[in-house]
Design an enzyme around this catalytic site. Sequence first.
Site, PDB file in Angstrom:
ATOM      1  N   HIS A 576       0.838  -1.202   0.000  1.00 44.26           N
ATOM      2  CA  HIS A 576       0.000   0.000   0.000  1.00 44.26           C
ATOM      3  C   HIS A 576       0.871   1.249   0.000  1.00 44.26           C
ATOM      4  O   HIS A 576       0.882   2.024   0.957  1.00 44.26           O
ATOM      5  CB  HIS A 576      -0.949  -0.014   1.207  1.00 44.26           C
ATOM      6  CG  HIS A 576      -2.034  -1.029   1.097  1.00 44.26           C
ATOM      7  ND1 HIS A 576      -1.942  -2.281   1.670  1.00 44.26           N
ATOM      8  CD2 HIS A 576      -3.237  -0.999   0.466  1.00 44.26           C
ATOM      9  CE1 HIS A 576      -3.036  -2.971   1.414  1.00 44.26           C
ATOM     10  NE2 HIS A 576      -3.842  -2.219   0.670  1.00 44.26           N
ATOM     11  N   HIS A 580       0.925   1.566  -5.640  1.00 44.90           N
ATOM     12  CA  HIS A 580      -0.466   1.102  -5.611  1.00 44.90           C
ATOM     13  C   HIS A 580      -1.421   2.254  -5.921  1.00 44.90           C
ATOM     14  O   HIS A 580      -2.363   2.105  -6.719  1.00 44.90           O
ATOM     15  CB  HIS A 580      -0.784   0.504  -4.240  1.00 44.90           C
ATOM     16  CG  HIS A 580      -2.253   0.264  -4.010  1.00 44.90           C
ATOM     17  ND1 HIS A 580      -2.986  -0.637  -4.746  1.00 44.90           N
ATOM     18  CD2 HIS A 580      -3.122   0.836  -3.113  1.00 44.90           C
ATOM     19  CE1 HIS A 580      -4.240  -0.624  -4.332  1.00 44.90           C
ATOM     20  NE2 HIS A 580      -4.353   0.259  -3.337  1.00 44.90           N
ATOM     21  N   ASP A 617      -4.882   5.997  -0.142  1.00 46.19           N
ATOM     22  CA  ASP A 617      -4.138   5.225   0.862  1.00 46.19           C
ATOM     23  C   ASP A 617      -2.995   6.033   1.463  1.00 46.19           C
ATOM     24  O   ASP A 617      -1.992   5.467   1.912  1.00 46.19           O
ATOM     25  CB  ASP A 617      -3.591   3.932   0.248  1.00 46.19           C
ATOM     26  CG  ASP A 617      -4.571   2.772   0.368  1.00 46.19           C
ATOM     27  OD1 ASP A 617      -5.407   2.814   1.286  1.00 46.19           O
ATOM     28  OD2 ASP A 617      -4.525   1.855  -0.469  1.00 46.19           O
TER      29      ASP A 617
END
Length: 898
Positions: A576, A580, A617
């Site tokens: 993450h 990503h 994220d």
Amino acid sequence: MKVSNETTEMETVMEEPKMSGNEVEQFLLNNTEFIVEHLKKHGTPTLIKKISDIKPSTPRKMPMFNTAPRNSITTSMFKRYVEGNLTRIKQERKNMTELKKMSEAELFTELIKDIATELDVNVLCHKILQNVNILTKSDRSSLFLVRGSKENRHLVSKLFDVTETSTLQESLHTEETEIKVPFGRGIAGYVAQAKDTVNITDAYEDPRFNNDIDKKTGYRTMSILCMPISNYEGEVIGVAQIINKAGNGIFTVEDERLFEKYLTFCGIGLTNAQLFEMSVMEYKRNQMLLNLARGVFTEQTNLDKLIKKIMLDAQGLLKCERCSVYLIDDSLEGDYNHPDHEHEEKKITSTQDVVFSKAFDLYPRDGGNFHVPSAALLKTSRNAEIARHVVVAAVPLNIADITQENDYCKGSFDEDQNFKTKSVLCMPIYNSDKKIIGVTQLINKINGNPFNESDANTIEAFSIFTGLGIHNCQMYENACKLMAKQSVALEVLSYHATAQNDETEKLMTCDIPAAENLGLYTYEFNDLPMSEDETLKSTIAMFRDSNIIKNFRIPYDVICRWTCSVKKNYRPVTYHNWRHAFNVAQTMFTILYTGGLIPLFDDLEVFALLAGCLCHDLDHRGTNNAFQVKVESPLAMLYSTSVMEHHHFDHCIMILNSEGNNIFQSLSSEEYRKVIKMLEHAILSTDLALYFKKRGDFKKIVDEGEKEFQEPIKKDLLKAMMMTVCDVAAITKPWEVQYEVAHMVANEFFEQGDIEKTQLGEKPIAMMDRDKQDELPKMQVGFIDAICIPVYKMFAELNPGLEPMFVGVSNNRNNWQALAEDNEPKTTEKDKENEKEKDEIKEENDSPQTIKPPRTSKVKPDQPLTARKSSIKSKQITPQKKVAIKEPKGKTKICMLM
């Protein structure tokens, strides 16, 4: 010369004013040395002897207020009365023979003794009537007391048909059995209204007489003498009525004189008793409010516990059947406003503007259990609707009969078939800023009467303490959140920083290729061979080729600085990370333009979706929401649901507020609010827990053939599903890319599992247990079946341009299924070798392990990723023929999250 001086001194002395005895005494008290010197010079032996014989006086002590005697009524008697422990001294009443021998004055003195010290209204009234019977030689008597407001006064029968021998319990009427007589109706009502005496020789001849009681009891009323009882101001406070003179006679003028004379004293005694009763009630009310205040300052850490205590106190004080507290939702849509515009609080103009965030309901008949109504019930509840009227009007509301109040609620109250609402008392709750934060609602007094003015005054004072308690609890909770937020902020700031100028200038001076040349429009896009700088260029290319930079007049240095800052605010975790986020944004770019969804959205929505993908994220720690809650991290204290997603959004706002990073700076105030709201919606939608809640609604829309998505609710649902599609899109990539990414995800999960083992001493779930890494293919199949297949199937049905993603996930499922079948345990000699290899692996340090695919795979895992760029397209697995949109068979329980 000498004589002259003496004369002058004498004249001076004569001119000085004389000192009083008190002044001399005060001087001597303040100058004790003077007394000693005077006695030494002028004290005779006799005087000294007299002084030595004097005994020293005992020093005066300061009064001990806790032991000093007090007025008996205001201390011991009052306390016993309040506690219900008053012991009465039984007074012997003289018999009739003794009373008849007394003179009129002696008779009055004896009778008045009975009421002089009696402060209980019920006992006093009973004594009054018995004394009246003796005094006037009447058969029986009744007493009515005045109740109600000045506009709606009436009489209530406190004691009825009292005789010389009847007891208090026999004659006392309770609130359930009392007789109500309106002013002006009947004989007693007429006397109360006219303040006049009525002497009737034959009751049945008077039209005002009501013979219903005679019919019920069989008693024959003949003569009646009825007279008002007034207080010292001349106001009627009751009516006394005596019936049937002894010997079938009539009441004479002398009887009227004695009756009036006695009732004058009775009025004084009755007023004192009522004042004492009011004092007791006020004392109890004050004690309750003090206890409430004590509870407010004791319970400050939990709002729910505080409100439950408040409700119990309110119900006990006002003796009502039901008590509710409604809290207003204080969340504002303008929390993230345009920096150049101050927030304007939304004014409440109708009940539709009032939203209750939470409510508490106490119903003693239900065992005294507390209930928290659902949001859906609050929207339809009639009681809640009344509370909303109180918020809008900002005034208390006292409804005596709900069936007569159509202005507030129409129809019957049928939300609880076992409970009927009759009367309602509502009071707004204010905070320190005089803003309404809730409503206290009481329903149905236990005695069946409506709430009166005293009840309203009590609940008004009660609501002040309620508001204070709620405010204190909210302040405490806010303080805890601020401390947690400070802890998170310090941690974030110590790790992250805004992009440096040289980073921004480097990106600004680079040549940005076209998005098509970078392969950004393709579903097979692979970022693995790309450098970090190439991912930044690709991000700028997506914003440029979608005309976002041009349409929203974003300064080029701002978009470059913001992109570098976003990248820098991703931690170097295994999966993450920035790569990503970049892949998620590229997938969104692809499904919009290649997938054919772009006609459904305007430019501002496209802007928010791409920015949301890049930020979804931010500051990810490599652990999931459950882990944050388990370790009680500061983030978990800040957010009760979607912990990490809320943090990602807050971090996104922090970057936007940093100098030179606000890519929305050219938007209008209205556009700014909209894009921030869409940004929040997009980021929070990446929580898979929300995906499962919304998937059913989205499937229903797709099955109905929806293509336009013009309704806001449907469009928000579509955007939420698009965020999930992009977030897990690695599952749709060519096999060699998917295989590589899956192991990145697995390694990140294994790292969390290692922490749970070593630091928490817990056994992680299978998907995070490094000891079960051989089950990865099986877990991937479960993940695809539970999450991926359903959503990609729906999007393929929605638009044919999105079918390649469904084809990709179907192919990858087949590959993972094949690996899972190959990993099935078999009894061979090779098993022993595998067990030996596992033992050797466990002896190594907890470094990430590489799992090689089986030789049957078409991918060459030992080939460097940089060398695979040219061979990806040729080696990707493609179906031999067009794949029908059907869910694969043999679904496995979900074990893996991408």
